[in-house]
Structures are given as structure tokens and as C-alpha cells.
Motif scaffolding. Structure first.
Motif, PDB file in Angstrom:
ATOM      1  N   UNK A 399      70.685  23.867  22.974  1.00 21.93           N
ATOM      2  CA  UNK A 399      70.723  24.521  24.285  1.00 21.93           C
ATOM      3  C   UNK A 399      69.605  25.553  24.326  1.00 21.93           C
ATOM      4  N   UNK A 400      68.771  25.472  25.351  1.00 16.65           N
ATOM      5  CA  UNK A 400      67.610  26.354  25.456  1.00 16.65           C
ATOM      6  C   UNK A 400      67.828  27.366  26.581  1.00 16.65           C
ATOM      7  N   UNK A 401      68.381  28.522  26.235  1.00 16.76           N
ATOM      8  CA  UNK A 401      68.626  29.542  27.256  1.00 16.76           C
ATOM      9  C   UNK A 401      67.336  30.178  27.751  1.00 16.76           C
ATOM     10  N   UNK A 402      66.267  30.065  26.961  1.00 21.01           N
ATOM     11  CA  UNK A 402      64.988  30.595  27.441  1.00 21.01           C
ATOM     12  C   UNK A 402      64.437  29.743  28.579  1.00 21.01           C
ATOM     13  N   UNK A 403      64.795  28.467  28.605  1.00 21.15           N
ATOM     14  CA  UNK A 403      64.443  27.640  29.766  1.00 21.15           C
ATOM     15  C   UNK A 403      65.166  28.171  30.997  1.00 21.15           C
ATOM     16  N   UNK A 404      66.454  28.357  30.894  1.00 24.22           N
ATOM     17  CA  UNK A 404      67.241  28.875  32.030  1.00 24.22           C
ATOM     18  C   UNK A 404      66.658  30.170  32.556  1.00 24.22           C
ATOM     19  N   UNK A 405      66.398  31.109  31.649  1.00 20.60           N
ATOM     20  CA  UNK A 405      65.935  32.429  32.084  1.00 20.60           C
ATOM     21  C   UNK A 405      64.524  32.379  32.654  1.00 20.60           C
ATOM     22  N   UNK A 406      63.645  31.593  32.026  1.00 17.65           N
ATOM     23  CA  UNK A 406      62.275  31.508  32.515  1.00 17.65           C
ATOM     24  C   UNK A 406      62.178  30.877  33.888  1.00 17.65           C
ATOM     25  N   UNK A 407      62.962  29.822  34.118  1.00 15.16           N
ATOM     26  CA  UNK A 407      62.928  29.142  35.409  1.00 15.16           C
ATOM     27  C   UNK A 407      63.561  30.017  36.487  1.00 15.16           C
ATOM     28  N   UNK A 420      56.785  29.854  32.630  1.00 13.68           N
ATOM     29  CA  UNK A 420      57.209  28.599  33.224  1.00 13.68           C
ATOM     30  C   UNK A 420      56.498  27.422  32.569  1.00 13.68           C
ATOM     31  N   UNK A 421      55.202  27.565  32.331  1.00 13.82           N
ATOM     32  CA  UNK A 421      54.437  26.477  31.742  1.00 13.82           C
ATOM     33  C   UNK A 421      55.006  26.070  30.386  1.00 13.82           C
ATOM     34  N   UNK A 422      55.372  27.068  29.569  1.00 12.90           N
ATOM     35  CA  UNK A 422      55.947  26.737  28.264  1.00 12.90           C
ATOM     36  C   UNK A 422      57.258  25.980  28.413  1.00 12.90           C
ATOM     37  N   UNK A 423      58.054  26.372  29.392  1.00 14.03           N
ATOM     38  CA  UNK A 423      59.384  25.771  29.518  1.00 14.03           C
ATOM     39  C   UNK A 423      59.344  24.335  30.053  1.00 14.03           C
ATOM     40  N   UNK A 604      47.322  33.635  34.038  1.00 11.00           N
ATOM     41  CA  UNK A 604      48.655  33.277  33.568  1.00 11.00           C
ATOM     42  C   UNK A 604      49.676  34.384  33.812  1.00 11.00           C
ATOM     43  N   UNK A 605      49.213  35.617  33.854  1.00 16.89           N
ATOM     44  CA  UNK A 605      50.149  36.737  33.968  1.00 16.89           C
ATOM     45  C   UNK A 605      49.866  37.607  35.185  1.00 16.89           C
ATOM     46  N   UNK A 606      49.129  37.084  36.137  1.00 19.97           N
ATOM     47  CA  UNK A 606      48.785  37.866  37.320  1.00 19.97           C
ATOM     48  C   UNK A 606      50.049  38.207  38.112  1.00 19.97           C
ATOM     49  N   UNK A 607      50.132  39.427  38.637  1.00 24.29           N
ATOM     50  CA  UNK A 607      51.311  39.788  39.445  1.00 24.29           C
ATOM     51  C   UNK A 607      51.344  38.975  40.734  1.00 24.29           C
ATOM     52  N   UNK A 608      52.555  38.862  41.282  1.00 24.69           N
ATOM     53  CA  UNK A 608      52.708  38.076  42.509  1.00 24.69           C
ATOM     54  C   UNK A 608      52.512  36.612  42.227  1.00 24.69           C
ATOM     55  N   UNK A 609      53.442  36.051  41.483  1.00 25.53           N
ATOM     56  CA  UNK A 609      53.305  34.662  41.037  1.00 25.53           C
ATOM     57  C   UNK A 609      53.074  33.738  42.223  1.00 25.53           C
TER      58      UNK A 609
END
Length: 692
Positions: A399-407, A420-423, A604-609
Motif C-alpha cells: 500500500x503506497x500512502x505517498x501516492x494517496x497524499x501526493x495525488x 505527482x510525476x514520481x507517483x 518542477x517546484x514552481x508555485x501555483x501548480x
């Protein structure tokens, strides 16, 4: 009724033509009595001492006894809590190997091995008979071997986490007498729904016999989830009609006939006996110091599970019990896999530290029966160093909770493109070790523990007051959004925005690399009214509201799974690392900004996705090759324009317009709506073939 020497080879009650053999492990007992009861479990009719003790296994054979006999044990030995021993023959004990239990657990102080309220607490000794209040074991004949299931490969698997009762308790098409039962779960309306959704595996919350916690019963509540086991072979009777073992096996057979595997959520990290103040029902009274992990003083229980006790998987006989249970469910019931609750606990050694080579994991991996079924770890517990995501060995998925949180963060607007890209490409930085596959990551947006998807877009705060714990239980941060109004809303703009967010999140889940898991009810828009810890809500809070189901959302999910099934590039076994493919010189993964350019560091980390595109091909490391390609566009911001990669692309999906048909898209640019996902597939790709 008499008893003669028995056989220690097979634990539990084993039926033969001549009678029944009983065997129970207790290394520190001085005497073990087999107690036989009337068929209703109310009257004790005989008490027979097991005459044999071999290597800590007590056994005896009762000639003429038949299947259906009701029994329990009384185990004699020292009552020395400070030395880890809590034997009390006044307490009737459930056989850990019981295939069936009968009768309810009735909470009474007589269940405790100590006197409740005594000045010496758990060091005191209670002499009352607990038999009237304890479920009894039932002798069962062995079933013929179960037929093998569909054996779906991981890259074709779509998991649906469900509750036996909650799935059908309010289902209008399921016959009223079958609602909330094993038979109801496997009824045709449910199977038709799952087949339409494209589900290949149903993962059931615990169905091992479990108890309702005393503090819940006092409040008029019940243990709905089932994470308080009192037996690891017996199916929970509350979901049965008259023959739970046969009914659960028939349920599995019906799912198999529809091409659906059955995975069980199993709890081998603790039992329902709680800490030293809890009841003496089985393990505690049989051999406390063997079955449980105790503190150095011997009196107290190590509590890496947060439930009061931790079972001792380092002990060979507790380990054997777990393996015998798992094999039983595979070989005689037909189960196709297991999800291990708090699996980090199962991988703790004698000193309490986590090890991927722990006895439990190593024994599972080498077992010829269990190594071929699906194994899924919940890779954490509440003990020290308990978060172990990515550290379980093959063939475990996790179970990948980091997927849940990232998405959730990405679509809420406060995440990052990088996360998001990693997940969405399988969390390779976590799982791409030791030859593990991209399917190792079990991706989910929601699960039984936490908000449903509808609540993720409807509530900011948890609303757990019905649980009776002052809203202190459950997670306080849910990475959710209410779009300006807490809870249900009739505002058309808010309703539309929530629907768009749900479709975008579901599209993300089912178009990501890895193994997707859908929570039952998310496809119909089910809400738990903001309760993110509904473990005690055996009522309309958790029972799926089929009458209010969203048919358009069901159709959208079915379309997503069909796309995933039709295009293997969306569900690859190998990880994508932007590797150069030898056959055509193209990379297997290219990230795109709306301009069509590739992102650089700050992007990759710019504000305002804003919008991100992923161009996917068959992995450079895959043993096959093909020109199939997909282009996935994810836009959590406002409306924008995305430039497509070179080539001819067919638009297969636009979550902003879920009813739109597939269409050839020859233009170089595509308009992308706010809060939406688009999927393009390369037109006329060459067929997949083995690499030269």
C-alpha cells in the motif's frame, strides 16, 4: 465419552472415520482439558484431560465423536503475570485452530483472568467460570481442495476494497435475506456491477472471527471493520446464514466464475484480547508468554500495534499457526491473496526491530502454496521505526500512502509537479530495488481508513463525533477540500467542481503505473458524512447508498478501466526511467510543459501548480517492444492549452467531458479544461513484439 492418546502432528480438531483428534500447543501448561458442550454451546457435557504432551503439543483422540461437536479448552498452569504466565482453568478458551465458532461473545467480568476492580489489578485471580459468555469452537470435517482461481497477473489487476456487509446491506437488487452476508456479496447484482467496473480482484476487510470491543458495546456500537480477531481459521459468523464455511467458499467460487480474485485483509499482528486488563479468551490463557511479545518485566505487552498487544511471530508455533491459517484459506477456501494489516509488526524480530528477512516474511516467500498468491503489505505500524514503505521483499506489493497524499495535494493545488510525476510512474524511487516491478506500488486515493473520495472533495475537517471519542480519533489532516462549503451542497457550481475533481482524481489513479485500488462506493459517490475513522459505524454511515448512486460516475470508472485494459502501455511491469529504447532511439518517458518543452529544475517546484504532460512508451528495460505510446495530460489549474508531441494522436478521454467519444486529434495543440485529465494514444501503433 472417553479419550485416548492422540497425535500431535496436526493442530486443531481433525476428523477421521473413527472419531476426532484434538491437539493444542502450550509449552508451559501443566494440564489441558477438552470441554465438550451441547450443540447450542450452553451446557458443558464432558471434561476430558488430553493424555499426551509431546514437545509442548497436548493431544487426545475421542472415538465416535462427529463433525458438529462443540468444544473449548481449559488450560492449567501457573498464574504468575510477572513471569508472563496467566493460566486460569476457570476460563473457557477458544481453539486457535477452530474452523468455526458458535455463540456470541457476551461481555462480563467473568471473562477476565483477574478480578476487575481488585486492588492488585491484573495480579489478582478470578475464579468465575467464563463458559457462558465465550464463543465455542465447532468440529468441522475437512473440505475437498478448492479449485484454483483466475490467477490474474499483477499488470492486469484492479483491486476493489470492500466490506462484506457494507457492500450489500442497502442494495435494493440483493434479496433482503441475503443482504450483509457472504451469499449477498456474491449475488448476481454485485458481480454484474464489479464486472462492469472492470474489477479483477475484490479485497475484503477482515472476515476472520472477531469481537466487538467492550467499550463499543457499552455505547451501543459495534466493531464494523473487524480488526479484533479471536480466530484465524473460522469465518466471522455474523456474515453467515447457517453454514459460514460453505457459504464463504461458495462466495469465492462465484467470484472466480466471473474472473474476479478474492483477497483477504488479515490481522496477524495482534488479537482481540487487548492488554493485561483485557479478557482471557484464547491465546492469553493457552500460553501467554509464547503467543505474545511481552516487555522485559513479563507482565505487560509490547504494543507496536496500538491495540494493546502484539502477537509473537518470532515464536515457531505462532509462526506455524499463521502459515497454517493462510494455507487453509488458499487450499480449502480458494483465496487468491492476502493484505497484511500493520505488516511492519509481522517483520519485527525478537528484539523488536524491523527486518525484511524476518521469519514471517522469509517463511511466506519460500512456501510453495503461499508464494504463488498475491501478497500485499500495509508497510507500517505504530511501533518505533514503524514506517517501512518500500522495504518489503519481492513478491510483496505494498500500500503506497505517498501516492494517496501526493495525488490529493496535486489536485487540491498545493502539491508539486515533481511529487505527482514520481507517483504516476510507479514511485520508482521507493520500489525500484531488488528486481521489484512497477506493479509493486498499490496506488489508492482512499481506503476504509480515512475519508471516502466524496468526502475528500466535501469536507476539510473530520466529523467523528458518532464514534463516541469526542472527535479525537482519526487523522486530523486529510489533504481534502470542501470548495467553500463544509459537507453536502446544492450549489450547482460547487457540485460541478466537486464532480470534476473526483473524475480527475479517478483518472489519475486508473491511468497511473502501478496497481490501482478503488474503495467500494467511491464509484457511486458514497459519503460517510465526514467520518474518517468509521470503524464502529455498522449503519448507514458505512453501508453503501445504492439508491443515491451516480450512474455517470460508474460509467466513467468503467471507461477508465477499459482504457487501462486495452492499452498495456498504461500498466507496465517495468519502471520508466526516461531510458533510451535501442529499437527506435526514443525515450520511454518524456515530461512536457504546456508549451511542449521539457521541464527544467525550477519548473518542477514552481508555485501555483499547472498543467503537466507525460509521454509514455514501452519501457526500455522491458523484454518486449512496440511503438505504442500514450500522452497523459493532468491540469489542476485553470483552462490552458497543451502542445502535443509530434505524431498522430487519438483522444481517448477527457475527464471534463466524460461522455465525449474517442476522436482523432490532428491539431498540434489541445485545449485543456480546468481540473481535468486527458488521455491520448498514438494512432495506428505497431504491435508489441519480443525484443531482438
Amino acid at each position: 465419552m472417553h479419550i485416548r492418546p492422540g497425535c500431535a502432528a496436526a493442530l486443531g480438531a481433525t476428523v477421521s472415520a473413527e472419531g476426532v483428534n484434538f491437539a493444542l500447543f502450550s509449552a508451559h501448561a501443566t494440564r489441558v482439558e477438552l470441554c465438550l458442550f451441547s450443540p447450542n454451546g450452553q451446557t458443558e457435557q464432558a471434561r476430558l484431560t488430553l493424555p499426551e504432551a509431546e514437545g509442548g503439543i497436548w493431544s487426545g483422540f475421542v472415538p465416535g465423536l462427529k463433525p458438529g461437536a462443540v468444544y473449548g479448552y481449559r488450560v492449567h498452569g501457573p498464574y504468575e503475570p510477572e513471569a508472563g504466565h496467566r493460566f486460569n482453568p476457570n476460563k473457557l478458551l477458544i481453539d486457535p485452530y477452530a474452523r468455526q465458532v458458535v455463540g456470541p461473545l457476551v461481555w462480563d467480568d467473568a471473562l477476565m483472568g483477574h478480578e476487575v476492580g481488585h486492588p492488585r489489578g491484573d495480579l489478582s485471580f478470578d475464579t468465575r467460570d467464563s463458559a457462558p459468555f465465550v464463543p465455542k469452537a465447532v468440529v468441522c470435517a475437512a473440505l475437498p481442495p478448492a479449485a484454483p482461481g483466475p490467477r490474474r497477473p499483477w499488470d492486469e489487476t484492479v483491486i476493489y476494497e470492500a466490506h462484506v456487509k457494507g457492500m450489500t446491506a442497502r442494495h435494493p437488487a440483493v434479496p433482503r435475506g441475503l443482504r450483509g452476508t457472504y451469499q449477498g456479496l456474491a449475488s448476481q447484482p454485485v458481480i454484474d456491477h464489479l464486472v462492469r467496473l472492470g474489477i479483477t480482484a475484490i479485497e475484503l476487510l477482515p472476515v476472520h472471527a472477531f469481537l466487538d470491543d467492550r467499550f463499543l458495546v457499552a455505547q451501543g456500537l459495534r466493531n464494523y471493520w473487524g480488526y479484533q480477531p479471536i480466530g484465524f481459521f473460522a469465518p466471522e459468523p455474523r456474515y453467515g446464514l447457517s453454514a459460514p464455511i460453505l457459504e464463504i467458499r461458495q462466495m469465492v467460487e462465484r467470484f472466480h466464475a466471473a474472473g474476479i480474485e478474492v483477497i483477504l485483509d488479515v490481522v496477524f499482528n495482534h488479537s482481540g484480547e487487548s492488554d493485561e486488563t483485557g479478557p482471557t479468551l484464547a491465546f492469553r490463557g493457552i500460553d501467554n508468554s509464547s503467543y505474545y511479545r511481552l516487555t522485559e518485566d513479563g507482565r505487560h505487552y509490547i504494543n507496536d500495534t496500538g491495540t494493546g498487544n502484539t502477537l509473537n511471530l518470532s515464536h515457531p508455533m505462532m509462526l506455524r499457526l499463521a502459515m497454517d491459517s493462510l494455507r487453509y484459506w488458499v487450499e480449502q477456501i480458494g483465496i487468491d491473496g492476502f493484505r497484511f494489516d500493520l505488516a511492519a509488526t509481522l517483520a519485527r524480530g525478537k528484539r523488536g526491530g524491523f527486518s525484511p528477512r524476518a521469519a514471517f516474511l522469509s517463511t511466506l516467500r519460500q512456501d510453495p502454496v503461499l508464494a504463488r498468491v498475491k501478497l500485499i503489505a500495509e508497510p507500517w505500524d505504530v511501533g518505533p521505526g514503524g514506517y517501512r514503505l518500500g522495504e518489503f521483499p519481492p513478491p510483496f506489493a505494498e500500500w503506497n500512502d505517498r501516492y494517496r497524499d501526493g495525488v490529493r495535494r496535486f489536485w487540491r493545488g498545493d502539491g508539486s509537479r515533481a511529487e505527482l510525476a514520481r507517483r504516476i510512474v510507479g514511485s520508482a524511487e521507493i520500489f525500484d530495488v531488488s528486481g521489484r516491478l512497477a506493479t509493486t506500488s498499490v496506488n489508492f486515493l482512499s481506503a476504509h481508513d480515512g475519508f471516502t473520495l466524496q468526502d475528500v472533495v466535501s469536507f476539510v475537517k473530520k466529523h467523528n463525533l458518532p464514534n463516541g471519542e469526542g472527535n479525537r480519533d482519526g487523522h486530523s489532516e486529510n489533504l481534502s477540500d470542501n470548495f467553500g462549503i463544509e459537507g453536502p451542497s446544492d450549489d450547482p457550481a460547487i457540485t460541478a467542481a466537486r464532480a470534476a475533481r473526483k473524475r480527475a482524481m479517478l483518472a489519475t489513479l486508473l491511468l497511473s503505473q502501478g496497481t490501482p485500488m478503488l474503495l467500494a462506493g467511491d464509484e457511486i459517490g458514497h459519503s460517510q458524512r465526514g467520518n474518517n475513522n468509521a470503524y464502529a459505524q455498522d449503519n448507514d454511515t458505512t453501508w453503501l447508498d445504492w439508491a443515491a448512486a451516480d450512474p455517470d460516475l460508474v460509467a466513467f470508472v468503467a471507461r477508465l478501466t477499459a482504457l487501462r485494459r486495452a492499452h498495456p502501455v498504461l500498466r507496465q511491469r517495468r519502471f520508466l526511467h526516461s531510458g533510451l529504447r535501442a529499437e527506435d532511439g526514443l525515450r520511454d518517458l518524456v515530461w512536457r510543459l504546456p508549451s511542449g518543452e521539457e521541464p527544467k529544475g525550477p519548473d518542477w517546484h514552481a508555485p501555483g501548480i499547472c498543467c503537466l504532460g507525460a509521454e509514455l512508451r514501452v519501457a526500455a528495460a522491458a523484454p518486449c517492444w512496440g511503438a505504442a505510446a500514450a500522452f497523459l495530460v493532468l491540469n489542476p489549474g485553470g483552462p490552458t492549452i497543451m502542445r502535443l508531441p509530434e505524431g498522430r494522436w487519438r483522444m481517448m478521454l477527457d475527464s471534463a467531458d466524460p461522455l465525449a467519444p474517442e476522436a482523432e486529434f490532428a491539431a498540434a495543440e489541445t485545449p485543456v479544461a480546468a481540473q481535468s485529465v486527458q488521455l491520448f494514444i498514438a494512432a495506428a501503433p505497431e504491435p508489441v513484439q519480443e525484443r531482438p
